[in-house]
Design a protein around this motif. Structure first.
Motif, PDB file in Angstrom:
ATOM      1  N   ARG A 189       0.842  -1.203   0.000  1.00 42.15           N
ATOM      2  CA  ARG A 189       0.000   0.000   0.000  1.00 42.15           C
ATOM      3  C   ARG A 189       0.872   1.246   0.000  1.00 42.15           C
ATOM      4  NH1 ARG A 189      -5.002  -2.641   1.373  1.00 42.15           N
ATOM      5  NH2 ARG A 189      -4.971  -4.203  -0.220  1.00 42.15           N
ATOM      6  N   HIS A 248      -6.959   3.260   2.570  1.00 40.40           N
ATOM      7  CA  HIS A 248      -8.379   2.941   2.421  1.00 40.40           C
ATOM      8  C   HIS A 248      -8.751   1.821   3.379  1.00 40.40           C
ATOM      9  CE1 HIS A 248      -6.527  -0.264   0.215  1.00 40.40           C
ATOM     10  NE2 HIS A 248      -7.673  -0.897   0.086  1.00 40.40           N
ATOM     11  N   LEU A 289     -12.155  -0.706   3.659  1.00 39.18           N
ATOM     12  CA  LEU A 289     -13.409  -0.970   2.957  1.00 39.18           C
ATOM     13  C   LEU A 289     -14.188  -2.159   3.506  1.00 39.18           C
ATOM     14  CD1 LEU A 289     -11.957  -0.710  -0.684  1.00 39.18           C
ATOM     15  CD2 LEU A 289     -13.017   1.108   0.647  1.00 39.18           C
ATOM     16  N   GLN A 334     -14.821  -8.437  11.120  1.00 40.56           N
ATOM     17  CA  GLN A 334     -15.189  -9.855  10.977  1.00 40.56           C
ATOM     18  C   GLN A 334     -15.881 -10.308  12.264  1.00 40.56           C
ATOM     19  OE1 GLN A 334     -11.686 -12.174  10.463  1.00 40.56           O
ATOM     20  NE2 GLN A 334     -12.411 -13.170   8.613  1.00 40.56           N
ATOM     21  N   ARG A 337     -20.047 -13.160   9.843  1.00 39.43           N
ATOM     22  CA  ARG A 337     -20.188 -12.993   8.395  1.00 39.43           C
ATOM     23  C   ARG A 337     -21.530 -13.515   7.863  1.00 39.43           C
ATOM     24  NH1 ARG A 337     -17.288  -9.169   7.952  1.00 39.43           N
ATOM     25  NH2 ARG A 337     -15.137  -9.182   7.233  1.00 39.43           N
ATOM     26  N   ILE A 395      -9.175  -3.653   7.032  1.00 42.11           N
ATOM     27  CA  ILE A 395      -7.970  -3.441   7.814  1.00 42.11           C
ATOM     28  C   ILE A 395      -7.361  -2.159   7.257  1.00 42.11           C
ATOM     29  CG2 ILE A 395      -5.642  -4.306   8.219  1.00 42.11           C
ATOM     30  CD1 ILE A 395      -6.624  -7.141   7.862  1.00 42.11           C
ATOM     31  N   THR A 401      -4.443  -0.799   6.247  1.00 42.95           N
ATOM     32  CA  THR A 401      -2.999  -0.946   5.993  1.00 42.95           C
ATOM     33  C   THR A 401      -2.413   0.406   5.641  1.00 42.95           C
ATOM     34  OG1 THR A 401      -3.292  -3.194   5.204  1.00 42.95           O
ATOM     35  CG2 THR A 401      -1.252  -2.090   4.553  1.00 42.95           C
ATOM     36  N   PHE A 411      -5.190 -12.250   0.717  1.00 45.65           N
ATOM     37  CA  PHE A 411      -6.457 -11.587   1.061  1.00 45.65           C
ATOM     38  C   PHE A 411      -6.562 -10.101   0.741  1.00 45.65           C
ATOM     39  CE2 PHE A 411      -7.148 -15.356   3.689  1.00 45.65           C
ATOM     40  CZ  PHE A 411      -8.501 -15.583   3.455  1.00 45.65           C
ATOM     41  N   GLY A 448      -9.437  -9.256  -1.225  1.00 44.92           N
ATOM     42  CA  GLY A 448     -10.704  -9.868  -0.839  1.00 44.92           C
ATOM     43  C   GLY A 448     -10.538 -11.362  -0.631  1.00 44.92           C
ATOM     44  N   SER A 449     -11.670 -12.022  -0.363  1.00 44.84           N
ATOM     45  CA  SER A 449     -11.659 -13.467  -0.095  1.00 44.84           C
ATOM     46  C   SER A 449     -11.908 -14.238  -1.387  1.00 44.84           C
ATOM     47  CB  SER A 449     -12.790 -13.819   0.875  1.00 44.84           C
ATOM     48  OG  SER A 449     -12.557 -13.223   2.115  1.00 44.84           O
ATOM     49  N   HIS A 496     -13.943 -16.585  -2.025  1.00 41.68           N
ATOM     50  CA  HIS A 496     -15.356 -16.804  -2.380  1.00 41.68           C
ATOM     51  C   HIS A 496     -15.969 -15.547  -2.995  1.00 41.68           C
ATOM     52  CE1 HIS A 496     -15.822 -15.058   1.697  1.00 41.68           C
ATOM     53  NE2 HIS A 496     -16.977 -14.637   1.243  1.00 41.68           N
TER      54      HIS A 496
HETATM   55  C1  LIG Z   1      -2.565  -8.133   5.629  1.00 44.74           C
HETATM   56  C2  LIG Z   1      -3.865  -7.602   5.139  1.00 44.74           C
HETATM   57  C3  LIG Z   1      -3.975  -6.256   4.793  1.00 44.74           C
HETATM   58  C4  LIG Z   1      -5.192  -5.729   4.378  1.00 44.74           C
HETATM   59  N1  LIG Z   1      -5.295  -4.395   4.066  1.00 44.74           N
HETATM   60  C5  LIG Z   1      -6.494  -3.856   3.766  1.00 44.74           C
HETATM   61  C6  LIG Z   1      -6.641  -2.461   3.511  1.00 44.74           C
HETATM   62  O1  LIG Z   1      -5.674  -1.707   3.518  1.00 44.74           O
HETATM   63  N2  LIG Z   1      -7.872  -1.970   3.274  1.00 44.74           N
HETATM   64  C7  LIG Z   1      -8.977  -2.774   3.267  1.00 44.74           C
HETATM   65  O2  LIG Z   1     -10.059  -2.270   3.041  1.00 44.74           O
HETATM   66  N3  LIG Z   1      -8.876  -4.093   3.493  1.00 44.74           N
HETATM   67  C8  LIG Z   1      -7.666  -4.643   3.738  1.00 44.74           C
HETATM   68  N4  LIG Z   1      -7.542  -5.976   3.978  1.00 44.74           N
HETATM   69  C9  LIG Z   1      -8.777  -6.661   4.269  1.00 44.74           C
HETATM   70  C10 LIG Z   1      -9.147  -7.508   3.189  1.00 44.74           C
HETATM   71  O3  LIG Z   1      -9.752  -6.732   2.218  1.00 44.74           O
HETATM   72  C11 LIG Z   1     -10.061  -8.550   3.820  1.00 44.74           C
HETATM   73  O4  LIG Z   1      -9.287  -9.321   4.696  1.00 44.74           O
HETATM   74  C12 LIG Z   1     -10.601  -9.354   2.724  1.00 44.74           C
HETATM   75  O5  LIG Z   1     -11.560  -8.573   2.048  1.00 44.74           O
HETATM   76  C13 LIG Z   1     -11.226 -10.615   3.200  1.00 44.74           C
HETATM   77  O6  LIG Z   1     -12.236 -10.351   4.136  1.00 44.74           O
HETATM   78  P1  LIG Z   1     -12.184 -10.994   5.563  1.00 44.74           P
HETATM   79  O7  LIG Z   1     -10.789 -10.948   6.060  1.00 44.74           O
HETATM   80  O8  LIG Z   1     -13.213 -10.348   6.358  1.00 44.74           O
HETATM   81  O9  LIG Z   1     -12.503 -12.506   5.326  1.00 44.74           O
HETATM   82  P2  LIG Z   1     -13.944 -13.190   5.286  1.00 44.74           P
HETATM   83  O10 LIG Z   1     -14.811 -12.531   4.275  1.00 44.74           O
HETATM   84  O11 LIG Z   1     -14.485 -13.265   6.647  1.00 44.74           O
HETATM   85  O12 LIG Z   1     -13.555 -14.610   4.737  1.00 44.74           O
HETATM   86  C14 LIG Z   1     -12.604 -15.444   5.415  1.00 44.74           C
HETATM   87  C15 LIG Z   1     -12.896 -16.866   5.027  1.00 44.74           C
HETATM   88  O13 LIG Z   1     -14.158 -17.224   5.592  1.00 44.74           O
HETATM   89  C16 LIG Z   1     -14.902 -18.017   4.651  1.00 44.74           C
HETATM   90  N5  LIG Z   1     -16.123 -17.288   4.301  1.00 44.74           N
HETATM   91  C17 LIG Z   1     -16.541 -16.116   4.841  1.00 44.74           C
HETATM   92  N6  LIG Z   1     -17.712 -15.737   4.320  1.00 44.74           N
HETATM   93  C18 LIG Z   1     -18.048 -16.667   3.423  1.00 44.74           C
HETATM   94  C19 LIG Z   1     -19.152 -16.816   2.529  1.00 44.74           C
HETATM   95  N7  LIG Z   1     -20.154 -15.939   2.456  1.00 44.74           N
HETATM   96  N8  LIG Z   1     -19.156 -17.888   1.705  1.00 44.74           N
HETATM   97  C20 LIG Z   1     -18.152 -18.797   1.742  1.00 44.74           C
HETATM   98  N9  LIG Z   1     -17.085 -18.704   2.578  1.00 44.74           N
HETATM   99  C21 LIG Z   1     -17.034 -17.653   3.405  1.00 44.74           C
HETATM  100  C22 LIG Z   1     -13.953 -18.267   3.481  1.00 44.74           C
HETATM  101  O14 LIG Z   1     -13.232 -19.456   3.744  1.00 44.74           O
HETATM  102  C23 LIG Z   1     -13.019 -17.088   3.537  1.00 44.74           C
HETATM  103  O15 LIG Z   1     -11.761 -17.368   2.917  1.00 44.74           O
HETATM  104  C24 LIG Z   1      -6.322  -6.556   4.315  1.00 44.74           C
HETATM  105  C25 LIG Z   1      -6.209  -7.915   4.649  1.00 44.74           C
HETATM  106  C26 LIG Z   1      -5.001  -8.442   5.035  1.00 44.74           C
HETATM  107  C27 LIG Z   1      -4.928  -9.894   5.389  1.00 44.74           C
END
Ligand SMILES: Cc1cc2nc3c(=O)[nH]c(=O)nc-3n(C[C@H](O)[C@H](O)[C@H](O)COP(=O)(O)OP(=O)(O)OC[C@H]3O[C@@H](n4cnc5c(N)ncnc54)[C@H](O)[C@@H]3O)c2cc1C
Length: 482
Positions: free
Chosen positions: A96, A141, A143, A147, A150, A182, A184, A444, A447-448, A450
């Protein structure tokens, strides 16, 4: 002229609220958990003043190329070269860096009509882009909603302000409360774009807002994760953690006031989603990410080559195979980055081009897949030398330990110090806490799975592939002779 590193460092002393290890951090430019990393960012700003490839002209003002709206494929490629230069300066470890979001904001401003809805944020987004570009500001940012659960939309969580939402509308702006993850590099930035990328139902309108505010705005607090820089015993022991720790934080908003002119989308779930997909914002993120990943894999392959040479295994056929595989993966990352630019697409309704969508979507899948494979392959190649390392630089200062290291830690062309130096760099890239964070980041940060994997189907052409398979099926039947 773009701003200098010194100007950037001075701008950070603005009272921003950062918590680390239960204490409020004062000045991040001098705090041992942050100072080297912000200095690395300041060096990027200085580099932009030294290298003309990093800047462009915007109506008489010199801006960083990341802020530029590319009008032609050549301009898009030139932007890519600027990303490459900055990513090489940090070996790909600043995901970032300021050019990441600068490019996305330019993407928003390319199609302001997407922001012209019941709430009209079109002028705000263009003015925001102009201000960020001409003042060379650093945009972070955040966005994603925290958690917590979910399976539930934000409004159904046990408290209605766990995810950031609008709590008050005033004549001069809005008041928001809640949290985002998060952030970052948010602690290192000037401004933070707050939004939401997930699709939400109309009933979630209070949570569907996007805006940008200075990070020192009253009511905003950052709860930082462990600082790898702060834990590093020295640059020699942790050469990456100690200098390129871009920080991640939980971002909380306690009745934060946002003036209307800083709001881009308002109480509009569809607009929140479309601002990324109906403009080149998202693909601009990905363009940057693709080039940075290419650099990072070049660096990691370089580490593998140096280790194999240090272990004198480089010419063994199985090791050559491993190096060849790593180089193929580097070139896969490069191929995607090149295809994103070569396939530049005109932006409907704008005098601009955007990174290729289908190839950008491929990058979303390729990056998270390649990165852990590269780490695993290099660990396999390196063996126990990654672990059998003296605890710190201090061992070399003790004559007895230095004697033992000098005798038993060496290899052709390497004395104890140079071998330890190489393998400590390798461990910091592959196995340290910093390295683990990068493994998670690459999986990640966009995004994830899925969420992003179905995007490949939406943005791609599944019917063409199905038709090819169908043509084969239609070419024979039960009646055909052997
Ligand atoms: C090191 C790091 C830096 C980041 N920096 C930024 C940043 O600067 N700005 C920002 O906006 N974001 C940032 N992110 C956040 C990132 O965008 C999110 O981590 C990412 O969008 C995934 O969302 P989550 O972590 O909430 O995972 P979740 O959406 O909770 O998903 C995690 C896991 O849960 C399961 N799961 C959850 N929901 C479902 C579903 N509906 N269907 C099926 N399986 C599901 C899947 O196995 C999935 O892999 C960062 C993430 C990391 C790890």
């Amino acid at each position: 002229m773009t701003r200098s590193g010194k100007e950037y460092l001075e701008s950070l002393r603005d009272g921003r609220v950062i918590w680390l290890d239960g204490e409020r951090v004062g000045d991040i430019t001098t705090h041992p958990a942050f100072r080297n990393s912000v200095r690395s960012i300041s060096e990027l700003y200085d580099l932009a003043r030294e290298r003309p490839e990093l800047t462009a002209d915007l109506a008489g003002t010199q801006i960083h190329k990341a802020h530029q709206i590319p009008r032609t494929k050549e301009e898009l490629k030139a932007k890519g070269r600027a990303f490459k230069i900055w990513s090489e300066a940090t070996f790909g470890f600043f995901g970032r860096s300021p050019d990441y979001m600068a490019s996305a904001i330019a993407g928003f401003a390319t199609v302001p009509d997407v922001f012209r809805r019941e709430f009209d944020g079109s002028r705000n987004i263009v003015e925001h882009w102009r201000r960020m570009a001409t003042n060379d500001l650093y945009q972070a940012h955040t966005l994603v909603n925290p958690q917590i659960d979910r399976t539930k939309p934000p409004s159904e969580l046990e408290e209605d302000d766990l995810c950031l939402r609008v709590v008050q509308e005033r004549a001069d702006g809005i008041v928001v409360r809640g949290a985002k993850m998060i952030g970052t590099a948010a602690a290192f930035a000037d401004e933070m774009l707050v939004g939401v990328t997930q699709r939400m139902a109309p009933s979630e309108a209070d949570y569907a807002v996007s805006f940008s505010v200075p990070v020192a705005t009253p009511g905003i607090q950052f709860v930082s994760r462990t600082s790898y820089e702060g834990r590093a015993t020295s640059i020699f022991d942790y050469p990456l953690s100690s200098r390129f720790d871009e920080n991640d934080a939980l971002v909380t908003f306690d009745n934060v006031f946002v003036p209307w002119e800083r709001v881009f989308t308002y109480r509009d779930p569809l607009a929140c989603h479309e601002q990324f997909w109906q403009t080149p914002a998202f693909v601009s993120f990905v363009h940057h990410g693709a080039i940075r990943l290419w650099t990072k894999l070049e660096f990691l392959a370089g580490i593998a080559i140096l280790i194999a040479r240090a272990n004198n295994t480089y010419d063994l056929p199985p090791v050559k195979m491993q190096i060849g595989k790593l180089m193929a993966w580097v070139n896969t990352a490069k191929a995607v980055a090149v295809a994103i630019e070569e396939g530049a697409e005109p932006v409907p309704g704008a005098d601009a081009v955007a990174p290729n969508r289908e190839m950008s979507c491929a990058q979303l899948a390729i990056g998270p897949d390649l990165y852990p494979k590269v780490l695993a392959e290099i660990k396999l190649l390196a063996g126990g030398g990654l672990i059998q390392l003296p605890a710190s630089f201090r061992d070399f200062r003790n004559p007895e330990v230095a004697r033992l290291l000098g005798k038993y830690v060496r290899s052709p062309g390497h004395d104890a110090e140079s071998r330890t130096k190489l393998l400590k760099l390798a461990w910091d890239a592959l196995g340290s806490e910093f390295a683990g964070r990068h493994d998670q980041y690459e999986r990640f940060y966009h995004g994830s799975p899925h969420v992003y994997l179905p995007t490949l189907v939406r943005e791609g052409d599944p019917e063409t592939y199905a038709a090819l398979a169908r043509r084969c099926l239609d070419g024979y039947s039960l009646e055909d002779p052997i």
